[in-house]
Design a protein around this motif. Sequence first.
Motif, PDB file in Angstrom:
ATOM      1  N   ARG A 182     -58.597  36.268  19.939  1.00  0.00           N
ATOM      2  CA  ARG A 182     -59.347  35.096  19.497  1.00  0.00           C
ATOM      3  C   ARG A 182     -59.085  34.875  18.012  1.00  0.00           C
ATOM      4  N   PRO A 183     -59.314  33.660  17.531  1.00  0.00           N
ATOM      5  CA  PRO A 183     -59.034  33.366  16.125  1.00  0.00           C
ATOM      6  C   PRO A 183     -59.892  34.205  15.185  1.00  0.00           C
ATOM      7  N   LEU A 184     -59.308  34.530  14.034  1.00  0.00           N
ATOM      8  CA  LEU A 184     -60.028  35.249  12.991  1.00  0.00           C
ATOM      9  C   LEU A 184     -60.843  34.272  12.157  1.00  0.00           C
ATOM     10  N   PRO A 185     -61.795  34.766  11.373  1.00  0.00           N
ATOM     11  CA  PRO A 185     -62.501  33.890  10.434  1.00  0.00           C
ATOM     12  C   PRO A 185     -61.529  33.255   9.442  1.00  0.00           C
ATOM     13  N   ALA A 186     -62.011  32.221   8.768  1.00  0.00           N
ATOM     14  CA  ALA A 186     -61.172  31.516   7.787  1.00  0.00           C
ATOM     15  C   ALA A 186     -60.579  32.495   6.781  1.00  0.00           C
ATOM     16  N   TRP A 187     -59.314  32.300   6.455  1.00  0.00           N
ATOM     17  CA  TRP A 187     -58.584  33.211   5.578  1.00  0.00           C
ATOM     18  C   TRP A 187     -57.800  32.352   4.591  1.00  0.00           C
ATOM     19  N   PRO A 188     -57.897  32.589   3.315  1.00  0.00           N
ATOM     20  CA  PRO A 188     -57.199  31.714   2.353  1.00  0.00           C
ATOM     21  C   PRO A 188     -55.701  32.001   2.308  1.00  0.00           C
ATOM     22  N   GLU A 189     -54.919  30.959   2.083  1.00  0.00           N
ATOM     23  CA  GLU A 189     -53.477  31.133   1.894  1.00  0.00           C
ATOM     24  C   GLU A 189     -53.211  32.014   0.674  1.00  0.00           C
ATOM     25  N   GLY A 190     -52.092  32.732   0.735  1.00  0.00           N
ATOM     26  CA  GLY A 190     -51.758  33.655  -0.334  1.00  0.00           C
ATOM     27  C   GLY A 190     -50.448  33.345  -1.019  1.00  0.00           C
ATOM     28  N   PHE A 191     -49.942  34.324  -1.731  1.00  0.00           N
ATOM     29  CA  PHE A 191     -48.798  34.159  -2.628  1.00  0.00           C
ATOM     30  C   PHE A 191     -47.587  33.517  -1.961  1.00  0.00           C
ATOM     31  N   LEU A 192     -47.131  34.054  -0.854  1.00  0.00           N
ATOM     32  CA  LEU A 192     -45.842  33.621  -0.321  1.00  0.00           C
ATOM     33  C   LEU A 192     -45.921  32.217   0.266  1.00  0.00           C
ATOM     34  N   VAL A 193     -46.951  31.911   1.034  1.00  0.00           N
ATOM     35  CA  VAL A 193     -47.091  30.565   1.589  1.00  0.00           C
ATOM     36  C   VAL A 193     -47.292  29.542   0.471  1.00  0.00           C
ATOM     37  N   GLN A 194     -48.143  29.871  -0.489  1.00  0.00           N
ATOM     38  CA  GLN A 194     -48.385  28.937  -1.589  1.00  0.00           C
ATOM     39  C   GLN A 194     -47.128  28.714  -2.424  1.00  0.00           C
ATOM     40  N   SER A 195     -46.353  29.780  -2.633  1.00  0.00           N
ATOM     41  CA  SER A 195     -45.117  29.655  -3.414  1.00  0.00           C
ATOM     42  C   SER A 195     -44.109  28.774  -2.687  1.00  0.00           C
ATOM     43  N   LEU A 196     -43.988  28.963  -1.379  1.00  0.00           N
ATOM     44  CA  LEU A 196     -43.071  28.129  -0.606  1.00  0.00           C
ATOM     45  C   LEU A 196     -43.488  26.668  -0.650  1.00  0.00           C
ATOM     46  N   ARG A 197     -44.770  26.402  -0.523  1.00  0.00           N
ATOM     47  CA  ARG A 197     -45.255  25.015  -0.633  1.00  0.00           C
ATOM     48  C   ARG A 197     -44.856  24.423  -1.980  1.00  0.00           C
ATOM     49  N   ARG A 198     -45.080  25.169  -3.028  1.00  0.00           N
ATOM     50  CA  ARG A 198     -44.801  24.676  -4.377  1.00  0.00           C
ATOM     51  C   ARG A 198     -43.310  24.390  -4.573  1.00  0.00           C
ATOM     52  N   LEU A 199     -42.457  25.119  -3.871  1.00  0.00           N
ATOM     53  CA  LEU A 199     -41.012  24.963  -4.012  1.00  0.00           C
ATOM     54  C   LEU A 199     -40.433  23.959  -3.027  1.00  0.00           C
ATOM     55  N   GLY A 200     -41.308  23.322  -2.213  1.00  0.00           N
ATOM     56  CA  GLY A 200     -40.849  22.239  -1.358  1.00  0.00           C
ATOM     57  C   GLY A 200     -40.607  22.578   0.094  1.00  0.00           C
ATOM     58  N   ALA A 201     -40.811  23.821   0.515  1.00  0.00           N
ATOM     59  CA  ALA A 201     -40.600  24.190   1.915  1.00  0.00           C
ATOM     60  C   ALA A 201     -41.634  23.509   2.799  1.00  0.00           C
ATOM     61  N   VAL A 202     -41.288  23.338   4.076  1.00  0.00           N
ATOM     62  CA  VAL A 202     -42.210  22.764   5.060  1.00  0.00           C
ATOM     63  C   VAL A 202     -42.377  23.778   6.192  1.00  0.00           C
ATOM     64  N   PHE A 203     -43.546  23.768   6.813  1.00  0.00           N
ATOM     65  CA  PHE A 203     -43.889  24.803   7.786  1.00  0.00           C
ATOM     66  C   PHE A 203     -43.898  24.246   9.201  1.00  0.00           C
ATOM     67  N   THR A 204     -43.245  24.963  10.114  1.00  0.00           N
ATOM     68  CA  THR A 204     -43.112  24.517  11.492  1.00  0.00           C
ATOM     69  C   THR A 204     -44.283  24.957  12.357  1.00  0.00           C
ATOM     70  N   GLY A 205     -44.901  26.086  12.042  1.00  0.00           N
ATOM     71  CA  GLY A 205     -45.999  26.602  12.836  1.00  0.00           C
ATOM     72  C   GLY A 205     -46.073  28.111  12.754  1.00  0.00           C
ATOM     73  N   LYS A 206     -46.843  28.693  13.665  1.00  0.00           N
ATOM     74  CA  LYS A 206     -47.105  30.121  13.667  1.00  0.00           C
ATOM     75  C   LYS A 206     -46.226  30.825  14.703  1.00  0.00           C
ATOM     76  N   ALA A 207     -45.408  31.775  14.239  1.00  0.00           N
ATOM     77  CA  ALA A 207     -44.567  32.561  15.126  1.00  0.00           C
ATOM     78  C   ALA A 207     -45.323  33.801  15.598  1.00  0.00           C
ATOM     79  N   HIS A 208     -45.001  34.254  16.793  1.00  0.00           N
ATOM     80  CA  HIS A 208     -45.703  35.379  17.398  1.00  0.00           C
ATOM     81  C   HIS A 208     -45.586  36.654  16.557  1.00  0.00           C
ATOM     82  N   THR A 209     -46.640  37.460  16.630  1.00  0.00           N
ATOM     83  CA  THR A 209     -46.647  38.806  16.062  1.00  0.00           C
ATOM     84  C   THR A 209     -47.252  39.761  17.081  1.00  0.00           C
ATOM     85  N   VAL A 210     -46.914  41.028  16.954  1.00  0.00           N
ATOM     86  CA  VAL A 210     -47.645  42.069  17.663  1.00  0.00           C
ATOM     87  C   VAL A 210     -49.096  42.038  17.190  1.00  0.00           C
TER      88      VAL A 210
END
Length: 471
Positions: free
Chosen positions: A91-119
């Motif tokens: 089930r979904p986790l509680p709200a979690w703030p974005e961190g260094f790597l996602v925020q840095s990618l946004r700032r540099l112009g990257a776009v996000f496709t979605g959430k890839a599976h994890t163990v």
Amino acid sequence: MSRLALQRVAANVRRGDGVARREAEAAIRCHEASDLGAYIAFDPEALREQADAIDAAVSRGEDPGPLAGIATSVKDLYALDGTPLHAGSKRPLPAWPEGFLVQSLRRLGAVFTGKAHTVEFAFGAVGLNPNTGTPVNPWDPAEHRAPGGSSAGAGVSLWEGSARIALGSDTGGSIRIPASATGVVGMRSTTGRWPTTGVVPLSTTLDTVGLLTHTVEDLRYAFRALDPLAGHAGETADAAPEGVSGLRIGVPASRLWTDAEPGIAAVVQGALDELSAAGATLLEIDAPELDEAGERYFDGRIVQPEFLGFLERELSEWIPLLHSIIGKRLGAAGDVRATDYLAALDGRRRLSARVHTRLAAERVDLLATPTLPIAPPPLAALSRLGAYRDANRLMLSGTCPASMLDLCAISLPAGLDGEGMPVGLQLMGPAGSDLTILRQAAVVESVLGTNLTRLGTPPRVRASSRAELRE
């Protein structure tokens, strides 16, 4: 999605004419044509909106950044605004703030496709997740083989053609394992170099965040754009060969070699022989720290109590929901005494100091081993918990020593085994030498070739995506 280099794609986007939207539409087409199951959530409308915002910025004369329009898949361990975070759980986790790597990618112009599976909670190396689904390794045309974990959807998203960068995390090998298993490139950066903020933790001691890409050059370009230390004089002055001639590669006497399946060891040795023929120097060295580090990782005195402690403090309601392949392996973590935990941390520090001293004394630039000692197993062979545990341990055994020793390490394709599955070459170097290792790995890639030239295209990649990958 074409296989142009990241730098060239971003340059095209920054020149304008709606290139970011065209890139996004290509990613969406590739995803819709794929049955590899890389994602728990793919959001085409959000991707289009992000791409349109990039194109609008360019039309206003603004520079969106060096990763402009680069489609990026995000491991479902990272917080991503507007997308639920499951961390592979039920089930979904509680709200979690974005961190260094996602925020840095946004700032540099990257776009996000979605959430890839994890163990589930990143606690596994095979890539299996009975809760949310297990991506299909694209290299076996008949059987559903493991994609490698815990960043299970990362390498698959690259071959699907929906992403040019895949975000992963690496505790004991969770970037390098799927990189090897799916025939792409993945790097564990020096522990602590990049903040792990915005990522659900597994081990506060060993967790790192990082990237998977198709080529070393792409990874190097993205890393330099993201890295706060990329212009640091101490590292840029670090000596690195202009070509493979003069590169000193240590081949350690270690179970990382002797425990590898003969066919896998032969593929990696063949790649090293090619480097030797091109001018690199191969040196057989003793490195008992590698084997001791592996033993210490598997004694469970660091990762397991840190993981259990996090769950008890932050997500206690999730503990009864853990799947048995996770819960049963975590069962003894509460029995680790504080004195044993502290002793394990101290032992790790001493081992790391020893291996760094050895690397300096032997004057080797890199240590080379197989990334994985076995081929990615078919899921049908993992139905028994004991079989899963054996495979999980084996898939961790090649990568966890570098994690324990504070080495940075990269996996790149060495070739295909007798069953047509990718084999990874792992190159390890001293802590803090991330940019140097990327330069050296790029030189290695210039000799061995990229994954497309060395491996070809996976049999399960659809013809439409295959044509675009070759452009």
